[in-house]
Write an enzyme that holds these catalytic residues in place. Structure first.
Site, PDB file in Angstrom:
ATOM      1  N   ARG A  27       0.831  -1.209   0.000  1.00 18.63           N
ATOM      2  CA  ARG A  27       0.000   0.000   0.000  1.00 18.63           C
ATOM      3  C   ARG A  27       0.866   1.259   0.000  1.00 18.63           C
ATOM      4  O   ARG A  27       0.914   1.998  -0.964  1.00 18.63           O
ATOM      5  CB  ARG A  27      -0.956  -0.028   1.214  1.00 18.63           C
ATOM      6  CG  ARG A  27      -2.056   1.012   1.176  1.00 18.63           C
ATOM      7  CD  ARG A  27      -1.625   2.413   1.585  1.00 18.63           C
ATOM      8  NE  ARG A  27      -1.107   2.483   2.959  1.00 18.63           N
ATOM      9  CZ  ARG A  27      -0.537   3.565   3.453  1.00 18.63           C
ATOM     10  NH1 ARG A  27      -0.392   4.669   2.737  1.00 18.63           N
ATOM     11  NH2 ARG A  27      -0.046   3.574   4.700  1.00 18.63           N
ATOM     12  N   ASP A  28       1.602   1.489   1.073  1.00 11.83           N
ATOM     13  CA  ASP A  28       2.363   2.738   1.196  1.00 11.83           C
ATOM     14  C   ASP A  28       3.474   2.774   0.142  1.00 11.83           C
ATOM     15  O   ASP A  28       3.799   3.836  -0.406  1.00 11.83           O
ATOM     16  CB  ASP A  28       2.963   2.847   2.608  1.00 11.83           C
ATOM     17  CG  ASP A  28       3.179   4.281   3.056  1.00 11.83           C
ATOM     18  OD1 ASP A  28       3.114   5.174   2.198  1.00 11.83           O
ATOM     19  OD2 ASP A  28       3.422   4.504   4.255  1.00 11.83           O
ATOM     20  N   HIS A  80       4.860   4.123  12.797  1.00 13.16           N
ATOM     21  CA  HIS A  80       4.916   4.043  11.328  1.00 13.16           C
ATOM     22  C   HIS A  80       6.011   5.016  10.901  1.00 13.16           C
ATOM     23  O   HIS A  80       5.769   6.214  10.753  1.00 13.16           O
ATOM     24  CB  HIS A  80       3.546   4.440  10.777  1.00 13.16           C
ATOM     25  CG  HIS A  80       3.454   4.487   9.292  1.00 13.16           C
ATOM     26  ND1 HIS A  80       2.873   3.477   8.549  1.00 13.16           N
ATOM     27  CD2 HIS A  80       3.836   5.416   8.389  1.00 13.16           C
ATOM     28  CE1 HIS A  80       2.907   3.791   7.262  1.00 13.16           C
ATOM     29  NE2 HIS A  80       3.487   4.976   7.142  1.00 13.16           N
ATOM     30  N   HIS A 115       9.061   6.518   8.600  1.00 10.93           N
ATOM     31  CA  HIS A 115       9.687   6.615   7.270  1.00 10.93           C
ATOM     32  C   HIS A 115      11.171   6.889   7.499  1.00 10.93           C
ATOM     33  O   HIS A 115      11.547   7.548   8.474  1.00 10.93           O
ATOM     34  CB  HIS A 115       9.028   7.726   6.454  1.00 10.93           C
ATOM     35  CG  HIS A 115       7.677   7.331   5.911  1.00 10.93           C
ATOM     36  ND1 HIS A 115       7.455   7.064   4.587  1.00 10.93           N
ATOM     37  CD2 HIS A 115       6.494   7.131   6.531  1.00 10.93           C
ATOM     38  CE1 HIS A 115       6.185   6.730   4.401  1.00 10.93           C
ATOM     39  NE2 HIS A 115       5.575   6.766   5.574  1.00 10.93           N
ATOM     40  N   CYS A 134       4.701   9.141   0.588  1.00 16.27           N
ATOM     41  CA  CYS A 134       3.324   9.643   0.514  1.00 16.27           C
ATOM     42  C   CYS A 134       3.283  10.623  -0.638  1.00 16.27           C
ATOM     43  O   CYS A 134       4.028  11.596  -0.654  1.00 16.27           O
ATOM     44  CB  CYS A 134       2.925  10.341   1.816  1.00 16.27           C
ATOM     45  SG  CYS A 134       1.282  11.086   1.705  1.00 16.27           S
ATOM     46  N   ASN A 175       9.526   3.959   3.513  1.00 19.52           N
ATOM     47  CA  ASN A 175       9.215   3.494   4.872  1.00 19.52           C
ATOM     48  C   ASN A 175      10.450   2.791   5.433  1.00 19.52           C
ATOM     49  O   ASN A 175      11.317   2.353   4.685  1.00 19.52           O
ATOM     50  CB  ASN A 175       8.092   2.460   4.826  1.00 19.52           C
ATOM     51  CG  ASN A 175       6.746   3.077   4.541  1.00 19.52           C
ATOM     52  OD1 ASN A 175       6.390   3.270   3.386  1.00 19.52           O
ATOM     53  ND2 ASN A 175       5.999   3.397   5.580  1.00 19.52           N
TER      54      ASN A 175
HETATM   55  P1  HMG Z   1     -12.684  14.430  -2.892  1.00 19.56           P
HETATM   56  O1  HMG Z   1     -12.355  14.655  -4.333  1.00 19.56           O
HETATM   57  O2  HMG Z   1     -12.719  15.623  -1.985  1.00 19.56           O
HETATM   58  O3  HMG Z   1     -14.022  13.575  -2.680  1.00 19.56           O
HETATM   59  O4  HMG Z   1     -11.690  13.365  -2.330  1.00 19.56           O
HETATM   60  P2  HMG Z   1     -15.498  13.709  -2.998  1.00 19.56           P
HETATM   61  O5  HMG Z   1     -16.212  13.084  -1.851  1.00 19.56           O
HETATM   62  O6  HMG Z   1     -15.861  15.118  -3.403  1.00 19.56           O
HETATM   63  O7  HMG Z   1     -15.645  12.753  -4.277  1.00 19.56           O
HETATM   64  C1  HMG Z   1     -15.066  13.048  -5.519  1.00 19.56           C
HETATM   65  C2  HMG Z   1     -15.194  11.841  -6.426  1.00 19.56           C
HETATM   66  O8  HMG Z   1     -14.421  10.750  -5.880  1.00 19.56           O
HETATM   67  C3  HMG Z   1     -16.631  11.318  -6.549  1.00 19.56           C
HETATM   68  O9  HMG Z   1     -16.741  10.742  -7.852  1.00 19.56           O
HETATM   69  C4  HMG Z   1     -16.677  10.215  -5.528  1.00 19.56           C
HETATM   70  O10 HMG Z   1     -17.661   9.245  -5.811  1.00 19.56           O
HETATM   71  C5  HMG Z   1     -15.289   9.608  -5.650  1.00 19.56           C
HETATM   72  P3  HMG Z   1     -17.533  11.503  -9.051  1.00 19.56           P
HETATM   73  O11 HMG Z   1     -18.950  11.630  -8.514  1.00 19.56           O
HETATM   74  O12 HMG Z   1     -16.852  12.826  -9.191  1.00 19.56           O
HETATM   75  O13 HMG Z   1     -17.362  10.594 -10.216  1.00 19.56           O
HETATM   76  N1  HMG Z   1     -14.870   8.956  -4.420  1.00 19.56           N
HETATM   77  C6  HMG Z   1     -14.461   7.683  -4.338  1.00 19.56           C
HETATM   78  N2  HMG Z   1     -14.283   6.731  -5.274  1.00 19.56           N
HETATM   79  C7  HMG Z   1     -13.856   5.515  -4.841  1.00 19.56           C
HETATM   80  N3  HMG Z   1     -13.578   5.235  -3.559  1.00 19.56           N
HETATM   81  C8  HMG Z   1     -13.714   6.170  -2.603  1.00 19.56           C
HETATM   82  C9  HMG Z   1     -14.188   7.451  -2.996  1.00 19.56           C
HETATM   83  N4  HMG Z   1     -14.435   8.586  -2.308  1.00 19.56           N
HETATM   84  C10 HMG Z   1     -14.847   9.492  -3.185  1.00 19.56           C
HETATM   85  N5  HMG Z   1     -13.441   5.889  -1.338  1.00 19.56           N
HETATM   86  C11 HMG Z   1     -10.982  11.610  -0.853  1.00 19.56           C
HETATM   87  C12 HMG Z   1     -11.711  12.959  -0.979  1.00 19.56           C
HETATM   88  C13 HMG Z   1     -10.748  11.370   0.622  1.00 19.56           C
HETATM   89  C14 HMG Z   1     -11.835  10.521  -1.451  1.00 19.56           C
HETATM   90  C15 HMG Z   1      -9.650  11.732  -1.633  1.00 19.56           C
HETATM   91  O14 HMG Z   1      -8.983  12.853  -1.204  1.00 19.56           O
HETATM   92  C16 HMG Z   1      -8.777  10.540  -1.466  1.00 19.56           C
HETATM   93  O15 HMG Z   1      -9.098   9.455  -1.916  1.00 19.56           O
HETATM   94  N6  HMG Z   1      -7.595  10.733  -0.837  1.00 19.56           N
HETATM   95  C17 HMG Z   1      -6.677   9.633  -0.544  1.00 19.56           C
HETATM   96  C18 HMG Z   1      -5.281  10.097  -0.603  1.00 19.56           C
HETATM   97  C19 HMG Z   1      -4.359   8.993  -0.189  1.00 19.56           C
HETATM   98  O16 HMG Z   1      -4.652   7.818  -0.326  1.00 19.56           O
HETATM   99  N7  HMG Z   1      -3.165   9.402   0.313  1.00 19.56           N
HETATM  100  C20 HMG Z   1      -2.140   8.493   0.704  1.00 19.56           C
HETATM  101  C21 HMG Z   1      -2.482   7.713   1.928  1.00 19.56           C
HETATM  102  S1  HMG Z   1      -2.119   8.530   3.454  1.00 19.56           S
HETATM  103  C22 HMG Z   1      -0.476   8.094   3.808  1.00 19.56           C
HETATM  104  O17 HMG Z   1       0.198   7.572   2.960  1.00 19.56           O
HETATM  105  C23 HMG Z   1       0.048   8.331   5.194  1.00 19.56           C
HETATM  106  C24 HMG Z   1       0.214   7.030   5.997  1.00 19.56           C
HETATM  107  O18 HMG Z   1       1.103   6.146   5.327  1.00 19.56           O
HETATM  108  C25 HMG Z   1       0.774   7.333   7.375  1.00 19.56           C
HETATM  109  C26 HMG Z   1       2.008   8.243   7.344  1.00 19.56           C
HETATM  110  O19 HMG Z   1       3.004   7.941   6.686  1.00 19.56           O
HETATM  111  O20 HMG Z   1       1.927   9.272   8.012  1.00 19.56           O
HETATM  112  C27 HMG Z   1      -1.138   6.336   6.184  1.00 19.56           C
HETATM  113 MG    MG Z   2       3.303   6.288   5.362  1.00 19.38          MG
END
Ligand code: HMG
Ligand code: MG
Length: 316
Positions: free
Chosen positions: A19-20, A211, A213, A244, A253
């Site tokens: 995933r990450d 977690h 990095h 990220c 990581n």
């Molecule tokens: P948004 O654009 O603000 O969402 O995104 P929305 O609710 O306005 O929806 C926009 C469109 O996305 C719509 O589709 C929704 O249906 C669709 P449309 O009607 O325009 O065709 N949609 C989805 N589709 C599939 N699955 C879903 C979903 N939700 C909405 N779940 C949202 C908001 C949160 C969805 C977006 O910003 C997002 O997906 N962000 C994820 C970013 C991400 O994954 N970042 C990396 C992970 S975090 C990380 O790595 C840190 C970690 O490792 C810890 C650390 O290191 O600190 C965990």
């Molecule tokens: Mg991370």
């Protein structure tokens, strides 16, 4: 008690490479290749693997095949798969795919929160609460990530008081584990000690995971501090894959092999076979098409190459 204080005898490794790691690669792997990598991790003895994300495919196209991947992964009672779930739509997808565990995620800083999930921290807390409630009602366990705990790519060093403020808001959402993220790999050991100590006043230490990095090479030093303070779950990524996409500079990581090598050397069990982990790391490199940053992996592969060239020289 060891010279380093009271240390745990067993540590749980929570693998985040698929995933990450893969969310940060420009090239998307084929679903079958992701499955091969995850099977290699299972063969090495890994029991907890974050396999994908049920986030918006527009935000993270590399993981848009989460459903397809879960269909082809082996079903085993002794291995638990999990994935990131940002909202109810993601929860619906994760639950339909048969996941038994959901990972909600939020940041402690406003700018990272906005860039990462297009929500303020207050909105993210509300979303995490809503997803956690729905997940538990669907019989799923809930893990919660807090990002930018040590530092933020947009706001710099984060005061521990800010971390405490956000932990207080999410501690009662029904999580079984809170994973503290050094998203941009900027933490140092004294800061880690302070964070872990403050957070452990708000929830039991056996519910806290780190977690880390390894962007600046301090991940293992921080892990050691965590061990000394009683942390028994560490997130890591095969070969050091990861980062990220919304945290510029957050490369890598903590590598699973580096963590497991250190733990085994300290007499701490993980249930993981280090040699087989190297094989999984080698496969990860082959699939990604570049050398990974894991130090143990590179040392092991270098040693193997040296032995092979000695054997070739003897044969000639
Ligand atoms: P948004 O654009 O603000 O969402 O995104 P929305 O609710 O306005 O929806 C926009 C469109 O996305 C719509 O589709 C929704 O249906 C669709 P449309 O009607 O325009 O065709 N949609 C989805 N589709 C599939 N699955 C879903 C979903 N939700 C909405 N779940 C949202 C908001 C949160 C969805 C977006 O910003 C997002 O997906 N962000 C994820 C970013 C991400 O994954 N970042 C990396 C992970 S975090 C990380 O790595 C840190 C970690 O490792 C810890 C650390 O290191 O600190 C965990
Ligand atoms: Mg991370």
């Amino acid at each position: 008690m060891s010279l380093l204080g009271r240390l745990p005898t067993h540590v749980e490794v929570y693998e985040v490479g698929p995933r990450d790691g893969l969310q940060n690669e420009l090239r998307s792997l084929a679903t079958a290749d992701k499955a091969r990598l995850i099977e290699a991790l299972i063969a090495a003895g890994e029991k907890r693997i974050e396999v994908s994300s049920f986030v918006s495919p527009r935000w993270i196209p590399q993981l848009s095949d989460a459903e397809k991947l879960l269909q082809v992964l082996p079903k085993r009672d002794d291995v638990s798969f999990t994935a990131l779930v940002p909202n109810l739509k993601g929860l619906e997808r994760a639950s339909a795919a048969g996941l038994k565990e959901a990972a909600v995620f939020l940041s402690v800083t406003e700018s990272h929160s906005k860039k990462n999930i297009n929500k303020s921290v207050a909105e993210a807390v509300a979303a995490a609460r809503e997803v956690a409630q729905g997940a538990r009602a669907a019989g799923m366990r809930v893990r919660c990530y807090l990002s930018t705990v040590w530092g933020c790519p947009y706001e710099g060093l984060v005061p521990v008081t800010r971390v405490v403020e956000v932990v207080k808001q999410i501690v009662d959402i029904g999580l079984y584990q809170l994973s503290l993220g050094d998203t941009i790999g900027i933490g140092t050991p004294n800061q880690t000690a302070e964070i872990v100590q403050e957070v452990s006043k708000l929830l039991p230490i056996d519910q806290v995971a780190l977690h880390l990095h390894d962007t600046r090479g301090t991940a293992l030093a921080n892990a050691l501090v965590g061990l000394q303070l009683g942390v028994t779950t560490f997130d890591s990524s095969i070969g050091g894959l990861g980062g990220c996409p919304y945290a510029p500079g957050a490369a890598g990581n903590l590598a699973t092999e580096d963590l497991v090598f250190m733990l085994h050397g300290m007499g701490i069990q993980t249930g993981i076979d280090l040699q087989k982990l190297v094989e999984a790391g080698e496969l990860a490199q082959e699939l990604i098409g570049r050398k990974l940053s894991g130090k143990y992996l590179q040392a092991a592969l270098g040693e193997r190459e040296k032995q092979a060239s000695r054997a070739r020289a003897v044969a000639e």
